[in-house]
Every structure is written in structure tokens, then in C-alpha cells.
Scaffold this active site. Structure first.
Site, mmCIF file in Angstrom:
data_model
loop_
_atom_site.group_PDB
_atom_site.id
_atom_site.type_symbol
_atom_site.label_atom_id
_atom_site.label_comp_id
_atom_site.label_asym_id
_atom_site.label_seq_id
_atom_site.Cartn_x
_atom_site.Cartn_y
_atom_site.Cartn_z
ATOM 1 C CB THR A 31 -0.992 0.107 1.294
ATOM 2 O OG1 THR A 31 -0.458 0.173 2.603
ATOM 3 C CG2 THR A 31 -1.280 -1.205 1.564
ATOM 4 C CB CYS A 39 -2.222 1.267 13.373
ATOM 5 S SG CYS A 39 -3.130 1.781 11.687
ATOM 6 N NE ARG A 64 0.011 7.896 0.021
ATOM 7 C CZ ARG A 64 -0.221 6.720 -0.562
ATOM 8 N NH1 ARG A 64 1.374 6.315 -1.425
ATOM 9 N NH2 ARG A 64 -0.974 5.817 -0.101
ATOM 10 C CB CYS A 66 -0.966 5.463 8.201
ATOM 11 S SG CYS A 66 -3.128 4.622 8.915
ATOM 12 C CB CYS A 69 -1.945 5.316 13.703
ATOM 13 S SG CYS A 69 -0.864 4.544 11.998
HETATM 14 ZN ZN LIG Z 1 -1.765 3.458 10.600
#
Ligand SMILES: [Zn+2]
Length: 349
Positions: A31, A39, A64, A66, A69
Site C-alpha cells: 500500500t 494502529c 506515506r 497512515c 494512526c
Molecule cells: Zn496506521
């Protein structure tokens, strides 16, 4: 360059361990997003995760942050808490919460939660514990506790906590004065682990130890009234026996123990370790917001005044060996085996 124990890091992600936030970043190759261990998002497959020591490194590798979180904010939170700890330690009078929060740029309520989560006690509790500790430690006038601890780099924290064994139980003022004004009742128990001393004030259990008798109470609390257990203590005693004989049925018994803010934070963390599980000294150090204080954790662990109920036996070395135990390693092994066995039996049902 900090090396990462990937096995430990992945285990921290798997149990969403908040105490590992800020210590490691997990980035998901599929991802392109990186997260902190706590998280709430679904765990990716292990083989798709790459670990970094810091958010900056993950960012530099092209990942990048998240959005759920917000892993970049951990460092900022940790710094704010560390700064507040310094402010409390340097202040003559404990600073008000609003004052502390303003100094680090957070809203008071939010900061109170953040501080408590990281340090294990609230800013006010931390200040109180510190004051009690200052009254007890033999420090020279021109050196603050903080300076001394930081100077020591936590390499020799035992100097600060070694005498802690002598100042446990009851309110800070009572234990400073050898238990004056307190009535402590005690009994000797025949347990599967051998003979144990259990002692309690009106507030709760203040001592549960191996290889001690009434004499130990007189030495620790020379000014307290020390009496044999009465009827009122019977339910506490049966609760203790249940806790020892049936670890999975751990009853919620009142405790009356006092230590430094640091010790109390460690003991609180110990009580969060579920039956049948263990943590390393490093895990506990991270959980109380002092990742470098591994040896101090060992000392605080060893000065736990209430064996079994504050499960210091569930802390082992990172390499899986048992480490130490005030009641002897045979008992530690016996306790852990009993808990492992009990847990497996429960799972098999
Ligand atoms: Zn996260």
C-alpha cells in the site's frame, strides 16, 4: 544506527502495543503506507511489512504516513511528555496542569491523557511521587534528581531505587515515619509455593512475600501496630490463596503499596500483563515511557512488595531466560508453568 529486532517489532504490531509507538515504524510494501504499532487498521501480511526506526526513515524510503494512526505525531507527543517531565522535575512547586500543557502546546485535558498513557501516572501523581522520592534519596543539595538520573544515563539507576525496598506500603507520609499510626495485620500462609507472609492495612494488602515472617514487618514498619490477622482479613486471605492456586481466576484484591512514581508506574504495567503471557524488561521500560531504563525496571520489579498479585514473575529477559526473582527462580518457573498450564487448559475447553 539503531538496530530493530524485527521479531519483537512484528509481535508489537500484532498485539497493537501502544508502548512500542515511537520505537518502531511498520511500512506496508503493497500500500505504500507506514503505521505505528498501535494502529487500529487491519494487520497486513508479515511478508509485506518492512520496519524502520523512525517515521523520517520510512518517509525517506518513499512511504506515506497512515491517516488513521498518524504515526508522525508520536515523536511530537513523546517530546512534549519528556519536556513536561523535565519541567516538573525542575520546578520548586509542582506546576499546574494548565501551565504544563501550555508550556508544551497542548490542550490540558488531552495532555493529561497523553502524559498518563506514556508515563503511567498523571502529572500530579508524578510530582507527588517525585517529592516523596526526593525526601528519601540521599542527594547532594546542588544536584536535582533529574540531573543525577540523566547524568547516570540510567546506567546505574540502582543507586536511586535500591533503597526502595525499605519504603513500601501505606501512604507516603506513613511509610516515611515507619508506619506510625497504621495497624498492619498479618498471617503466614501455606501455599503451593511454600510459606508466604501476607500483611494488610485497613486499605489493602501491603505485603505478600516469600521467606519472611512477622519480624520483617517490625523491621520495615517499626512504628506501626502489628497484629495477627482478624476475622475481617479472612476474605483477603482466601482471595490471596485463590490467586496463588488458580491463576486464571485472579480475584481483584485491594492493594496498599507505595513506591516512587517510577516504581508505581512499573508495578501498574506488570498488572496489565495477562495470565499466561510474559513481557521483557525492555517492554516494560518502553511501556512506562523510559525505554532506556531497562535496569531500573529490573530493580523496580525486584522491589515489588506484593508477589503474585503484582505479577513481577511475568517479566523475563529479552532472550527468553528467566532473569531474577525475589522468591527464587524455582518459584518463578513454577508460577509461569502453572499459568501456562492453566491458560492452555482454559483454551482447550
Ligand atoms: Zn496506521
Amino acid at each position: 544506527m539503531k538496530t530493530i529486532d524485527e521479531k519483537q517489532a512484528w509481535a508489537a504490531f500484532e498485539r497493537r502495543d501502544r508502548s512500542w509507538d515511537g520505537r518502531v515504524i511498520g511500512a506496508v510494501k503493497t500500500t505504500g503506507i507506514y503505521c505505528k504499532p498501535s494502529c487500529p487498521a487491519r494487520r497486513p501480511k508479515r511478508e509485506n511489512v518492512e520496519f524502520f526506526a523512525a517515521a523520517e526513515a520510512a518517509l525517506a524510503a518513499g512511504y506515506r504516513p497512515c491517516l488513521r494512526c498518524k504515526p508522525d505525531e508520536v515523536g511530537r507527543d513523546r517530546e512534549a511528555v519528556a519536556k513536561a517531565v523535565r519541567l516538573i522535575e525542575q520546578a520548586e512547586e509542582p506546576p499546574a496542569l494548565a501551565e504544563l500543557a501550555a508550556a508544551v502546546g497542548y490542550a490540558p485535558h488531552h495532555f493529561q491523557r497523553l502524559f498518563t498513557r506514556d508515563v503511567g501516572v498523571s502529572p500530579a501523581q508524578y510530582a507527588r511521587g517525585l517529592r516523596a522520592q526526593r525526601a528519601q534519596t540521599q542527594l547532594t543539595e546542588d544536584k536535582s534528581v533529574t540531573e543525577a538520573i540523566y547524568d547516570a544515563g540510567y546506567a546505574a539507576p540502582s543507586r536511586f531505587y535500591a533503597d526502595a525496598k525499605e519504603r513500601l506500603g501505606m501512604t507516603p507520609s506513613a511509610w516515611r515515619d515507619g508506619g506510625r499510626g497504621e495497624t498492619i495485620r498479618y498471617a503466614m500462609l501455606d501455599t503451593p509455593l511454600g510459606q508466604m507472609l501476607v500483611a494488610a492495612t485497613a486499605k489493602g494488602i501491603c505485603r505478600l512475600t516469600f521467606d519472611e515472617d512477622e519480624g520483617a514487618l517490625h523491621r520495615r514498619f517499626p512504628n506501626a501496630t502489628i497484629l495477627p490477622a482478624d476475622e475481617a482479613m479472612a476474605s483477603l486471605i482466601s482471595g490471596v490463596m485463590t490467586a496463588i492456586e488458580t491463576p486464571t481466576a485472579m480475584p481483584d484484591l485491594p492493594l496498599d503499596v507505595r513506591g516512587t512514581a517510577f516504581q508505581e508506574a512499573v508495578w501498574r504495567e506488570l498488572r496489565k500483563i495477562p495470565v499466561g503471557q510474559t513481557r521483557s524488561y525492555a517492554d516494560i521500560a518502553a511501556a512506562v515511557g523510559q525505554p532506556l531504563a531497562v535496569r531500573a525496571v529490573g530493580t523496580a520489579n525486584g522491589s515489588n512488595p506484593v508477589a503474585v498479585l503484582v505479577p513481577c514473575h511475568r517479566v523475563i529477559r529479552s532472550d527468553g531466560t528467566l532473569g531474577g526473582y525475589a522468591g527464587g527462580l524455582d518459584r518463578k518457573r513454577q508460577l509461569l508453568e502453572a499459568e501456562g498450564h492453566a491458560t492452555r487448559a482454559k483454551l482447550a475447553l
